[in-house]
Design an enzyme around this catalytic site. Structure first.
Site, PDB file in Angstrom:
ATOM      1  N   LYS A  54       0.839  -1.206   0.000  1.00 27.18           N
ATOM      2  CA  LYS A  54       0.000   0.000   0.000  1.00 27.18           C
ATOM      3  C   LYS A  54       0.868   1.247   0.000  1.00 27.18           C
ATOM      4  O   LYS A  54       0.588   2.212  -0.713  1.00 27.18           O
ATOM      5  CB  LYS A  54      -0.933  -0.023   1.216  1.00 27.18           C
ATOM      6  CG  LYS A  54      -2.013  -1.093   1.093  1.00 27.18           C
ATOM      7  CD  LYS A  54      -2.747  -1.379   2.383  1.00 27.18           C
ATOM      8  CE  LYS A  54      -3.699  -2.566   2.195  1.00 27.18           C
ATOM      9  NZ  LYS A  54      -4.342  -3.017   3.429  1.00 27.18           N
ATOM     10  N   GLN A  98      -4.173  -1.776   9.812  1.00 27.77           N
ATOM     11  CA  GLN A  98      -4.115  -3.105   9.186  1.00 27.77           C
ATOM     12  C   GLN A  98      -4.655  -4.147  10.154  1.00 27.77           C
ATOM     13  O   GLN A  98      -4.195  -4.263  11.290  1.00 27.77           O
ATOM     14  CB  GLN A  98      -2.659  -3.433   8.790  1.00 27.77           C
ATOM     15  CG  GLN A  98      -2.502  -4.729   8.028  1.00 27.77           C
ATOM     16  CD  GLN A  98      -3.149  -4.701   6.636  1.00 27.77           C
ATOM     17  OE1 GLN A  98      -3.107  -3.690   5.934  1.00 27.77           O
ATOM     18  NE2 GLN A  98      -3.765  -5.796   6.247  1.00 27.77           N
ATOM     19  N   ASP A 121     -10.567   2.830   4.284  1.00 28.75           N
ATOM     20  CA  ASP A 121     -10.950   1.424   4.149  1.00 28.75           C
ATOM     21  C   ASP A 121     -12.468   1.296   4.052  1.00 28.75           C
ATOM     22  O   ASP A 121     -12.979   0.248   3.656  1.00 28.75           O
ATOM     23  CB  ASP A 121     -10.474   0.632   5.381  1.00 28.75           C
ATOM     24  CG  ASP A 121      -9.311  -0.285   5.049  1.00 28.75           C
ATOM     25  OD1 ASP A 121      -9.042  -0.488   3.851  1.00 28.75           O
ATOM     26  OD2 ASP A 121      -8.681  -0.810   5.990  1.00 28.75           O
TER      27      ASP A 121
END
Ligand code: NAP
Length: 286
Positions: A54, A98, A121
């Site tokens: 990412k 994460q 997200d």
């Protein structure tokens, strides 16, 4: 006639190029460079690889990356403090925690501390609520990637029978909500669904997000249907999806391969969300 392959790698590349151009023009008109903060707690190898991917993708499109790697024994309160600081930091457009986190840390609770405008997200309860109510907001990356693939291949949504197999918060539910927003007629299936094959056979658009290798066979697919395989399953014979590709491709009209279908879209949509988040914050600060 065998199905046409949906090339997720190519589309993801196209989206990344568009994001790069958007970042350039945003900065050219005086917008602050978008920034993505990633938080990784612990040293799970797979998570480290995802986060590194990412950050690398951010650098490639001109998004500034802020990587926070914390030791596995970091107390929950420290992670909470970091998220609160990042939420206030003007350089940070998006915050990504994460998951999964180590067991002493409650990852789902921590995500609730991420403000909706920085939730790149798209998985916090507020973002999920905005999606459910059809209000503007940041959408979860993999489901948004599925919709992007369908759009780019001009798959008609309006009135189409869409069947989603899987009802997770991560994929199944949000992809169903996005299809509903596109005016498809949506059925969500799960482990208690009766006659799963029969329900799938009704689908013009079939989304498999189950996590069971090759579960959906060609016999479950209506001739000419569009089949999107979200599954990523590691098997002795390599990476496979939830769809039995050979038999499905013989019946479907369009189909995603695994790998090279939905997978590459997730990071591309994360980048797009980060730029959208930067614009949302600039608007809120005006
Ligand atoms: P998940 O949270 O485990 O959810 C799986 C869903 O499948 C559940 O709703 C479950 O039903 C349903 N299910 C399980 N067995 C079933 C059966 N025999 N018949 C019908 N439904 C069944 O998984 P997920 O997070 O949604 O992920 C699904 C797959 O997508 C995985 O392979 C994952 O690796 C992959 N994935 C890929 C990406 C990407 O970037 N491409 C991103 C995320 C996930 P119940 O609710 O009744 O238990």
């Amino acid at each position: 006639m065998p199905a046409t392959l949906i090339d997720g790698r190519q589309i993801a590349q196209d989206v990344r190029a568009e994001v790069r151009a958007d970042v350039d023009s945003w900065c050219a008109i005086g917008g602050a460079r978008p920034g993505l903060a990633t938080i990784l707690v612990g040293d799970d190898p797979a998570s480290s690889v995802y986060v590194a991917g990412k950050q690398k993708a951010c650098a490639e499109v001109g998004i500034e990356g802020f990587s926070h790697e914390l030791p596995a024994d970091t107390p929950q309160a420290d992670v909470e403090r970091l998220i609160t600081e990042l939420a206030r930091d003007d350089r940070i457009s998006g915050i990504l925690l994460q998951l999964p986190t180590p067991t002493h840390i409650h990852g789902p609770h921590l995500t609730t501390l991420i403000p909706a405008a920085k939730d790149v997200d798209g998985l916090t309860p507020v973002s999920a609520g905005l999606l459910a109510k059809g209000l503007p907001g940041l959408r979860p990356c993999t489901p948004a990637g599925v919709i992007e693939l369908l759009r780019r291949y001009h798959v008609p949504f309006e009135g189409a029978e869409a069947v989603v197999v899987g009802r997770s918060d991560l994929v199944g539910k949000p992809v169903a909500a996005l299809l509903l927003a596109e005016n498809s007629t949506v059925t969500i299936c799960h482990s208690r669904t009766r006659d799963l094959a029969g329900v799938c056979r009704r689908a013009d658009i079939l989304i498999a997000a189950v996590g069971r290798p090759r579960m959906v066979s060609g016999e479950w697919i209506k001739p000419g249907a569009t089949v999107i395989d979200v599954g990523i399953n590691r098997t002795d014979s390599g990476l496979v999806g939830d769809v039995e590709f050979g038999s499905a491709a013989a019946v479907a009209g369009l189909i995603t391969p695994v790998p090279g279908g939905v997978g590459p879209m997730t990071i591309a949509m994360l980048l797009r969300n980060t730029v959208a988040a930067a614009a949302l914050q600039a608007e809120a600060g005006r």
